[in-house]
Write a protein that holds these residues in place. Structure first.
Motif, short mmCIF file in Angstrom:
data_model
loop_
_atom_site.label_atom_id
_atom_site.label_comp_id
_atom_site.label_asym_id
_atom_site.label_seq_id
_atom_site.Cartn_x
_atom_site.Cartn_y
_atom_site.Cartn_z
N PHE A 1 2.45 -2.34 4.51
CA PHE A 1 2.23 -0.90 4.66
C PHE A 1 3.58 -0.18 4.55
O PHE A 1 4.58 -0.64 5.10
N SER A 2 3.60 0.96 3.87
CA SER A 2 4.87 1.63 3.55
C SER A 2 5.59 2.16 4.78
O SER A 2 5.03 2.29 5.87
N ARG B 273 0.86 -1.19 0.00
CA ARG B 273 0.00 0.00 0.00
C ARG B 273 0.89 1.24 0.00
O ARG B 273 1.63 1.48 0.94
N HIS B 274 0.82 2.00 -1.07
CA HIS B 274 1.63 3.19 -1.31
C HIS B 274 3.06 2.76 -1.67
O HIS B 274 3.47 1.64 -1.40
N GLU B 275 3.84 3.67 -2.28
CA GLU B 275 5.25 3.36 -2.57
C GLU B 275 5.93 3.00 -1.26
O GLU B 275 5.82 3.75 -0.28
N ILE B 276 6.65 1.90 -1.23
CA ILE B 276 7.29 1.45 0.02
C ILE B 276 8.23 2.53 0.55
O ILE B 276 8.30 2.79 1.75
N VAL B 277 8.99 3.15 -0.35
CA VAL B 277 9.77 4.35 -0.06
C VAL B 277 9.66 5.23 -1.30
O VAL B 277 9.32 4.74 -2.38
N HIS B 278 9.97 6.50 -1.16
CA HIS B 278 9.81 7.41 -2.28
C HIS B 278 11.03 7.39 -3.21
O HIS B 278 11.89 8.26 -3.15
N ASN B 279 11.10 6.35 -4.04
CA ASN B 279 12.14 6.30 -5.05
C ASN B 279 11.69 5.37 -6.18
O ASN B 279 11.43 4.19 -5.95
N ALA C 176 6.24 -7.41 -6.60
CA ALA C 176 5.46 -6.54 -5.72
C ALA C 176 4.46 -5.74 -6.55
O ALA C 176 4.80 -5.27 -7.64
N ILE C 177 3.25 -5.62 -6.06
CA ILE C 177 2.22 -4.81 -6.74
C ILE C 177 1.90 -3.63 -5.83
O ILE C 177 1.49 -3.82 -4.68
N PHE C 178 2.09 -2.43 -6.36
CA PHE C 178 1.88 -1.22 -5.56
C PHE C 178 0.49 -0.66 -5.81
O PHE C 178 0.07 -0.48 -6.96
N VAL C 179 -0.21 -0.39 -4.72
CA VAL C 179 -1.58 0.13 -4.80
C VAL C 179 -1.70 1.33 -3.85
O VAL C 179 -0.87 1.51 -2.96
N GLU C 180 -2.75 2.11 -4.06
CA GLU C 180 -2.92 3.28 -3.19
C GLU C 180 -3.77 2.97 -1.97
O GLU C 180 -3.59 3.54 -0.90
N GLU C 181 -4.75 2.07 -2.13
CA GLU C 181 -5.65 1.78 -1.02
C GLU C 181 -5.82 0.28 -0.83
O GLU C 181 -5.62 -0.51 -1.76
N LEU C 182 -6.26 -0.09 0.36
CA LEU C 182 -6.48 -1.50 0.70
C LEU C 182 -7.56 -2.13 -0.18
O LEU C 182 -7.52 -3.33 -0.47
N ASP C 183 -8.51 -1.31 -0.63
CA ASP C 183 -9.59 -1.79 -1.50
C ASP C 183 -9.05 -2.41 -2.79
O ASP C 183 -9.72 -3.21 -3.43
N GLU D 238 3.36 10.43 5.55
CA GLU D 238 3.72 10.35 6.97
C GLU D 238 2.81 11.22 7.82
O GLU D 238 2.38 10.82 8.90
N THR D 239 2.49 12.41 7.32
CA THR D 239 1.59 13.32 8.05
C THR D 239 0.21 12.70 8.17
O THR D 239 -0.39 12.70 9.25
N LEU D 240 -0.29 12.14 7.07
CA LEU D 240 -1.61 11.49 7.09
C LEU D 240 -1.62 10.33 8.08
O LEU D 240 -2.59 10.13 8.81
N GLY D 241 -0.53 9.56 8.11
CA GLY D 241 -0.44 8.42 9.01
C GLY D 241 -0.43 8.84 10.47
O GLY D 241 -1.13 8.25 11.30
N THR D 242 0.35 9.87 10.79
CA THR D 242 0.44 10.33 12.18
C THR D 242 -0.88 10.95 12.64
O THR D 242 -1.38 10.64 13.73
N MET D 243 -1.46 11.79 11.80
CA MET D 243 -2.74 12.43 12.17
C MET D 243 -3.84 11.39 12.30
O MET D 243 -4.76 11.54 13.10
N GLY D 244 -3.70 10.29 11.54
CA GLY D 244 -4.71 9.23 11.55
C GLY D 244 -4.60 8.28 12.74
O GLY D 244 -5.36 7.31 12.84
N GLN D 245 -3.66 8.56 13.66
CA GLN D 245 -3.57 7.74 14.87
C GLN D 245 -4.65 8.12 15.88
O GLN D 245 -4.95 7.36 16.81
#
Length: 316
Positions: A76-77, A41-47, A59-66, A131-138
């Motif tokens: 999870f990235s 889910r999401h690029e594992i790292v930004h490269n 590996a298959i990269f997707v944006e959402e769990l759906d 990262e911001t979305l992940g932290t705020m989503g806690q």
């Protein structure tokens, strides 16, 4: 024809950090354990280079769990995910592995501890960054307020000025963050900060190396991706520290040779998600055009190593 001389200052530390190294290892080990495909889910790292290499392995990269089937593992990235993501994976009985960098997880835990004491959290970070979305989503909506600049601090509307704490995205510029922290403490004198700096050791070390290198070099190239926060910060730090020309390049093909015409000194560094193979590619491009003398500018040594999750340390 004689090649012109060029002194190439190579920053150290540069490139991969322990969190990125661990995240890539997690995908490799998951492919070994469960076979292809493994979903991420999401690029594992930004490269892009790293992502393409892992995609070639299965590996298959997707944006959402759906976008993932329930019968294949999902990773999870390294940037972290909101709490709702693993909760949804569990509801769907999915096998998942969390590759969140331990230093990002530390910020998540801090935010939860503050919230448990009734404090509202202010996060210093970039809007929309994973990262911001992940932290705020806690935490529930409204419990974490986002600021990017000192000007944002002046606009904040908080629940209780005496019950606040702040956390930061781990990949920010140390100097920019200091300005925002000063504004927060000035407006909210009772605000609580982290026990230990949230900005990760690797981000700080790479920025310090650039600061040491910048006065020596006429130009600076940062090898990294355009969506990599820590790489973009290195460009800004280099420009602020005195490099007249500081640019981000993904690969040697991106070098603007006309802009570098006539230079005699050049600095090279790389963001925390850029592999050494791409740095060497850039160095080789200069060696083909210049008589290169390389000098290392080392400001720290790193020996951090993060373990992969237990599930990947046991056979299938």
């Amino acid at each position: 024809m004689t090649k012109p001389p060029l002194t190439l200052y190579l920053a150290a530390p540069r490139g991969f950090c322990a969190g990125v190294d661990r995240a890539i290892k997690i995908v490799d080990l998951a492919l070994e354990k469960w076979g292809a495909p493994v979903y991420v889910r999401h690029e594992i790292v930004h490269n892009k280079y790293v992502v393409d290499e892992l995609r070639a392995k299965g590996a298959i990269f997707v944006e959402e769990l759906d976008d993932c089937p329930t019968d294949r593992p999902v990773i999870f990235s390294a940037h972290g995910v909101p709490k709702s993501v693993p909760a949804e994976a569990e509801t769907r009985n999915m096998v998942y592995v969390d590759a969140t960098c331990p230093l990002v997880s530390k910020v998540h835990i801090e935010a939860e501890r503050h919230a448990a004491r009734g404090l509202q959290i202010i996060m210093i970070g970039h809007a929309g960054h994973p990262e911001t979305l992940g932290t705020m989503g806690q935490l529930p909506q409204g419990e974490v307020l986002l600021v990017e600049t000192p000007a944002d601090v002046a606009q904040l509307q908080v629940r209780d000025e005496g019950a606040l704490a702040y956390v930061t995205q781990t990949t920010l510029s140390v100097d920019d963050t200091a300005d925002v922290v000063t504004a927060l403490k000035s407006r909210f004198p009772e605000i609580e900060g982290p026990h230990k700096e949230d900005i990760c050791y690797a981000t700080t070390n790479r920025q310090e190396a650039v600061k040491a290198l910048a006065p020596k070099a006429e130009a600076l190239l940062v090898v990294g991706a355009p969506n990599s926060s820590n790489s973009k910060r290195l460009v800004e730090v280099g420009a602020r520290a005195g490099c007249a020309y500081a640019q981000l390049v993904q690969r040697a093909d991106d070098i603007d040779w006309r802009a570098l015409e006539g230079i005699k000194t050049l600095g090279i560094t790389a963001g925390a998600s850029a592999p050494e193979i791409l740095i060497n590619e850039v160095i080789d491009a200069f060696k083909s055009r210049f008589e290169v003398t390389t000098e290392l500018v080392e400001t720290a040594q790193e020996n951090v190593d993060f373990k992969v999750p237990r599930v990947l340390r046991t056979p299938a």
